[in-house]
Design a protein around this motif. Structure first.
Motif, mmCIF file in Angstrom:
data_model
loop_
_atom_site.group_PDB
_atom_site.id
_atom_site.type_symbol
_atom_site.label_atom_id
_atom_site.label_comp_id
_atom_site.label_asym_id
_atom_site.label_seq_id
_atom_site.Cartn_x
_atom_site.Cartn_y
_atom_site.Cartn_z
ATOM 1 N N LEU A 38 -65.807 -63.215 -63.846
ATOM 2 C CA LEU A 38 -67.120 -62.695 -63.431
ATOM 3 C C LEU A 38 -67.742 -61.719 -64.431
ATOM 4 O O LEU A 38 -68.901 -61.352 -64.284
ATOM 5 C CB LEU A 38 -66.988 -62.006 -62.065
ATOM 6 C CG LEU A 38 -66.657 -62.935 -60.894
ATOM 7 C CD1 LEU A 38 -66.338 -62.110 -59.664
ATOM 8 C CD2 LEU A 38 -67.795 -63.874 -60.603
ATOM 9 N N THR A 39 -66.977 -61.309 -65.413
ATOM 10 C CA THR A 39 -67.482 -60.291 -66.357
ATOM 11 C C THR A 39 -68.753 -60.746 -67.094
ATOM 12 O O THR A 39 -69.714 -59.984 -67.168
ATOM 13 C CB THR A 39 -66.381 -59.894 -67.350
ATOM 14 O OG1 THR A 39 -65.163 -59.750 -66.622
ATOM 15 C CG2 THR A 39 -66.699 -58.601 -68.058
ATOM 16 N N PRO A 40 -68.827 -61.976 -67.631
ATOM 17 C CA PRO A 40 -70.083 -62.389 -68.295
ATOM 18 C C PRO A 40 -71.276 -62.387 -67.354
ATOM 19 O O PRO A 40 -72.393 -62.057 -67.750
ATOM 20 C CB PRO A 40 -69.784 -63.820 -68.773
ATOM 21 C CG PRO A 40 -68.321 -63.927 -68.776
ATOM 22 C CD PRO A 40 -67.796 -63.025 -67.725
ATOM 23 N N LEU A 41 -71.014 -62.728 -66.088
ATOM 24 C CA LEU A 41 -72.084 -62.731 -65.090
ATOM 25 C C LEU A 41 -72.607 -61.313 -64.870
ATOM 26 O O LEU A 41 -73.827 -61.076 -64.832
ATOM 27 C CB LEU A 41 -71.549 -63.305 -63.787
ATOM 28 C CG LEU A 41 -72.564 -63.553 -62.678
ATOM 29 C CD1 LEU A 41 -73.466 -64.706 -63.032
ATOM 30 C CD2 LEU A 41 -71.863 -63.828 -61.361
ATOM 31 N N VAL A 42 -71.695 -60.364 -64.786
ATOM 32 C CA VAL A 42 -72.081 -58.953 -64.609
ATOM 33 C C VAL A 42 -72.860 -58.484 -65.832
ATOM 34 O O VAL A 42 -73.875 -57.785 -65.708
ATOM 35 C CB VAL A 42 -70.830 -58.078 -64.356
ATOM 36 C CG1 VAL A 42 -71.201 -56.606 -64.313
ATOM 37 C CG2 VAL A 42 -70.142 -58.479 -63.076
ATOM 38 N N ASP A 43 -72.406 -58.889 -67.013
ATOM 39 C CA ASP A 43 -73.113 -58.514 -68.261
ATOM 40 C C ASP A 43 -74.554 -59.034 -68.251
ATOM 41 O O ASP A 43 -75.495 -58.298 -68.551
ATOM 42 C CB ASP A 43 -72.383 -59.090 -69.479
ATOM 43 C CG ASP A 43 -71.059 -58.410 -69.727
ATOM 44 O OD1 ASP A 43 -70.817 -57.368 -69.069
ATOM 45 O OD2 ASP A 43 -70.277 -58.902 -70.547
ATOM 46 N N ALA A 44 -74.680 -60.310 -67.897
ATOM 47 C CA ALA A 44 -76.026 -60.925 -67.874
ATOM 48 C C ALA A 44 -76.923 -60.229 -66.859
ATOM 49 O O ALA A 44 -78.089 -59.943 -67.149
ATOM 50 C CB ALA A 44 -75.909 -62.405 -67.536
ATOM 51 N N PHE A 45 -76.382 -59.908 -65.712
ATOM 52 C CA PHE A 45 -77.141 -59.216 -64.663
ATOM 53 C C PHE A 45 -77.566 -57.822 -65.144
ATOM 54 O O PHE A 45 -78.695 -57.394 -64.909
ATOM 55 C CB PHE A 45 -76.307 -59.103 -63.386
ATOM 56 C CG PHE A 45 -76.451 -60.280 -62.457
ATOM 57 C CD1 PHE A 45 -76.746 -61.543 -62.943
ATOM 58 C CD2 PHE A 45 -76.275 -60.133 -61.087
ATOM 59 C CE1 PHE A 45 -76.868 -62.628 -62.106
ATOM 60 C CE2 PHE A 45 -76.413 -61.216 -60.221
ATOM 61 C CZ PHE A 45 -76.699 -62.461 -60.737
#
Lengths: 162, 144
Positions: A38-45
């Motif tokens: 989920l880390t890339p998703l959090v970064d994008a958000f």
């Protein structure tokens, strides 16, 4: 050859190697669920939130456009600073949210001008529909000059091609 | 695996939920239409500095627009007329003419617009925009 390689790859994949150690000490290969990263998703958000926050703070201005006025489009625009807003709506003038007639314009603008700091004369911001004629705009310019406003700003929508 | 080796996972779901709410809120409340302004001055009756400067006068007429360069040593003061065709103004022609005169006399920074009673606000704004795009930044409008 290629098939063999890919076959080996599948057989020796990390997922296949994983298993659950049961009470008898045997490893079973079932019941493994891969966890989603989920880390890339959090970064994008986070990037989206920062972008929207920056954009929102930059777009602060005192003009609110409703459906009644269609502003013209222009490309060489400046930002709208503080000033006295005069709206032209169906041949009616609205000075700082107060409806006035063309004959009262000078009086109303002079009254507002008297409240201003004489060292810092504000702009007179004109907000009119793109289809309105100069006949309805001219009284604002005459009254504004008479009240002591030196510069006028025509409110427009920032855009490239009209 | 030795006892010292410990791995833990941070629960990111609340963070994602919070960010999703933030993005939704910001998307709804953000302004997508940016409003700017075109600075003009009232050209008649204001204070004048006695310095004579090259300027261009643009007069709106029913049949088109008249352009006349004044006080320029490099451009003649001959009137240039751009006619409207089917009630539409040829903005490309105006743009190329403005480019040409600014190219001839780079000291041309002032313009005086004299609109007619029935001149549309949209056309006046478009003319100011065209002049400013070509470096004529000091634009004045003569009231009726």
């Amino acid at each position: 050859m290629e098939n063999e390689l890919s076959k080996n790859k599948i057989l020796t994949s990390e997922l296949k190697k994983c298993g659950v150690l049961n009470a008898e000490g045997k490893v079973t290969g079932t019941g493994i669920t891969p966890s989603l990263v989920l880390t890339p998703l959090v970064d994008a958000f986070a990037i989206l939130v920062i972008y929207l926050l920056v954009n929102t703070s930059a777009a602060q201005h005192q003009i609110l456009i409703d459906g009644t006025i269609n502003l013209p489009i222009a490309s060489k625009t400046q930002s709208i600073d503080e000033g006295i807003l005069v709206k032209v709506e169906k041949d009616e003038y609205i000075v700082e949210n107060k409806k006035v007639s063309s004959s009262q314009l000078v009086y109303e603008l002079r009254k507002l001008m008297a409240k201003q700091n004489p060292d810092k004369i504000p702009f007179l911001i004109v907000e009119a529909d793109k289809s309105s004629s100069f006949e309805s705009l001219s009284p604002i310019m005459v009254a504004g000059s008479s009240a002591g406003f030196e510069k006028f700003k025509f409110a427009v929508i920032q855009g490239g091609v009209q | 695996m030795s006892e010292n080796q410990q791995s833990f996972e941070l629960n990111l779901m609340p963070v994602i939920s919070l960010l999703a709410v933030c993005i939704s809120f910001l998307l709804i409340t953000s302004v997508w239409i940016h409003i700017g302004s075109l600075d003009v001055s009232q050209a008649v009756g204001t204070e004048s500095n006695n310095k004579v400067q090259a300027n261009i006068n643009v007069t709106f007429e029913n049949e088109g627009m008249l352009f006349q360069v004044k006080d320029s040593s490099l451009i003649s003061s001959k009137i240039f007329k751009i006619k409207t065709q089917n009630d539409s103004i040829d903005w490309n022609k105006i743009n190329s003419y403005t480019q040409k005169i600014v190219g001839k006399d780079s000291s041309l920074k002032m313009a005086l617009i004299m609109p007619a009673t029935n001149s549309k606000y949209q056309d006046i704004v478009k003319l100011i925009d065209t002049l400013k795009s070509n470096g004529i930044n000091d634009v004045g409008i003569a009231p009726l």
